[in-house]
Design a protein around this motif. Structure first.
Motif, PDB file in Angstrom:
ATOM      1  N   LEU A  29       0.867  -1.171   0.000  1.00  0.00           N
ATOM      2  CA  LEU A  29       0.000   0.000   0.000  1.00  0.00           C
ATOM      3  C   LEU A  29       0.905   1.223   0.000  1.00  0.00           C
ATOM      4  O   LEU A  29       1.692   1.418   0.925  1.00  0.00           O
ATOM      5  CB  LEU A  29      -0.909   0.000   1.238  1.00  0.00           C
ATOM      6  CG  LEU A  29      -1.970   1.095   1.282  1.00  0.00           C
ATOM      7  CD1 LEU A  29      -2.972   0.950   0.141  1.00  0.00           C
ATOM      8  CD2 LEU A  29      -2.696   1.073   2.624  1.00  0.00           C
ATOM      9  N   ARG A  30       0.794   2.019  -1.066  1.00  0.00           N
ATOM     10  CA  ARG A  30       1.665   3.193  -1.204  1.00  0.00           C
ATOM     11  C   ARG A  30       0.842   4.469  -1.225  1.00  0.00           C
ATOM     12  O   ARG A  30      -0.285   4.491  -1.695  1.00  0.00           O
ATOM     13  CB  ARG A  30       2.507   3.104  -2.469  1.00  0.00           C
ATOM     14  CG  ARG A  30       3.548   1.992  -2.360  1.00  0.00           C
ATOM     15  CD  ARG A  30       4.617   2.123  -3.414  1.00  0.00           C
ATOM     16  NE  ARG A  30       5.660   1.140  -3.209  1.00  0.00           N
ATOM     17  CZ  ARG A  30       6.815   1.389  -2.607  1.00  0.00           C
ATOM     18  NH1 ARG A  30       7.087   2.588  -2.156  1.00  0.00           N
ATOM     19  NH2 ARG A  30       7.711   0.430  -2.473  1.00  0.00           N
ATOM     20  N   ILE A  31       1.439   5.538  -0.762  1.00  0.00           N
ATOM     21  CA  ILE A  31       0.787   6.842  -0.735  1.00  0.00           C
ATOM     22  C   ILE A  31       0.957   7.485  -2.102  1.00  0.00           C
ATOM     23  O   ILE A  31       2.078   7.721  -2.552  1.00  0.00           O
ATOM     24  CB  ILE A  31       1.368   7.718   0.388  1.00  0.00           C
ATOM     25  CG1 ILE A  31       1.095   7.051   1.735  1.00  0.00           C
ATOM     26  CG2 ILE A  31       0.786   9.127   0.325  1.00  0.00           C
ATOM     27  CD1 ILE A  31       1.821   7.674   2.909  1.00  0.00           C
ATOM     28  N   ILE A  32      -0.176   7.756  -2.756  1.00  0.00           N
ATOM     29  CA  ILE A  32      -0.123   8.341  -4.103  1.00  0.00           C
ATOM     30  C   ILE A  32      -0.570   9.802  -4.127  1.00  0.00           C
ATOM     31  O   ILE A  32      -0.315  10.503  -5.102  1.00  0.00           O
ATOM     32  CB  ILE A  32      -0.970   7.526  -5.112  1.00  0.00           C
ATOM     33  CG1 ILE A  32      -2.435   7.472  -4.695  1.00  0.00           C
ATOM     34  CG2 ILE A  32      -0.380   6.139  -5.303  1.00  0.00           C
ATOM     35  CD1 ILE A  32      -3.364   6.962  -5.774  1.00  0.00           C
ATOM     36  N   ARG A  33      -1.239  10.249  -3.061  1.00  0.00           N
ATOM     37  CA  ARG A  33      -1.639  11.650  -2.947  1.00  0.00           C
ATOM     38  C   ARG A  33      -1.487  12.045  -1.481  1.00  0.00           C
ATOM     39  O   ARG A  33      -1.728  11.246  -0.590  1.00  0.00           O
ATOM     40  CB  ARG A  33      -3.082  11.858  -3.397  1.00  0.00           C
ATOM     41  CG  ARG A  33      -3.319  11.443  -4.839  1.00  0.00           C
ATOM     42  CD  ARG A  33      -4.744  11.670  -5.283  1.00  0.00           C
ATOM     43  NE  ARG A  33      -4.845  13.064  -5.685  1.00  0.00           N
ATOM     44  CZ  ARG A  33      -5.970  13.772  -5.648  1.00  0.00           C
ATOM     45  NH1 ARG A  33      -7.084  13.231  -5.220  1.00  0.00           N
ATOM     46  NH2 ARG A  33      -5.978  15.021  -6.040  1.00  0.00           N
ATOM     47  N   ALA A  34      -1.086  13.299  -1.261  1.00  0.00           N
ATOM     48  CA  ALA A  34      -0.893  13.769   0.108  1.00  0.00           C
ATOM     49  C   ALA A  34      -1.086  15.275   0.170  1.00  0.00           C
ATOM     50  O   ALA A  34      -0.867  15.977  -0.819  1.00  0.00           O
ATOM     51  CB  ALA A  34       0.512  13.409   0.605  1.00  0.00           C
TER      52      ALA A  34
END
Length: 192
Positions: A29-34
């Motif tokens: 699970l990767r962060i694609i928007r922040a």
């Protein structure tokens, strides 16, 4: 818990969301928007939420994710639910104290952060990991929309039913006017 993707409770205006958006790449699970405050987390692999591993957190929430749908639906909904403070608290993943402890790995280095959830219904700008965005992410809140890919191909995204009659008529008129040979219809964001 009913088991189909057409029976659910909308929580986006009721639950506190983390100012992050995540996506499953295989079992990562990767962060694609922040949010701008958390831009350093873009691309990071989430390894844990609260006191549990991301794998354990994902297993815990599966009872509220419709399992009678496609694998991609389940993955997308799981990623969304894992970014909701109330979900994390209900499944004993995070404490009710406010900030959510998130453990990530960035370039092989472990990083710990406390992420403060946003108030329900908050609208903030999130930074994207890639630009330009893939077509399907460019206008996610719009109803049926389309654009030319090349001289013979039209791409149409169908995320929801807003103004469907008018938008479908515009698409059909466009296809006829240019004598399109190929139409790509993208239903990825359509919840039915």
């Amino acid at each position: 818990m009913i088991g189909d993707g057409h029976t659910f409770v909308r929580t986006h205006d009721v639950y506190h969301s983390l100012p992050l958006e995540a996506f499953w790449f295989g079992d990562e699970l990767r962060i694609i928007r922040a949010s701008a405050d958390h831009r350093s987390l873009l691309g990071a692999r989430i390894v844990g939420l609260g006191a549990v591993s991301i794998g354990e957190a994902n297993q815990r929430i599966q009872s509220i994710v419709a399992q009678g749908e496609s694998r991609w639906y389940v993955l997308n909904e799981s990623a969304t639910q894992l970014m909701k403070a109330e979900t994390l608290r209900a499944f004993n993943i995070a404490s009710p104290s406010g900030a959510v402890p998130i453990r990530v790995e960035q370039n092989g280095q472990p990083i710990r952060n406390l992420v403060m959830p946003l108030a329900p219904g908050s609208k903030i700008s999130l930074l994207d990991i890639v630009t330009p965005l893939p077509f399907y992410l460019q206008r996610p809140d719009e109803g049926l929309w389309f654009r030319d890919i090349d001289d013979a191909t039209v791409y149409a995204s169908f995320p929801n039913y807003n103004d469907l009659v008018q938008r479908a008529a515009a698409l059909i008129a466009h296809l006829k006017a240019r004598r399109t040979r190929r139409l790509v219809v993208d239903l990825r964001l359509n919840r039915g």
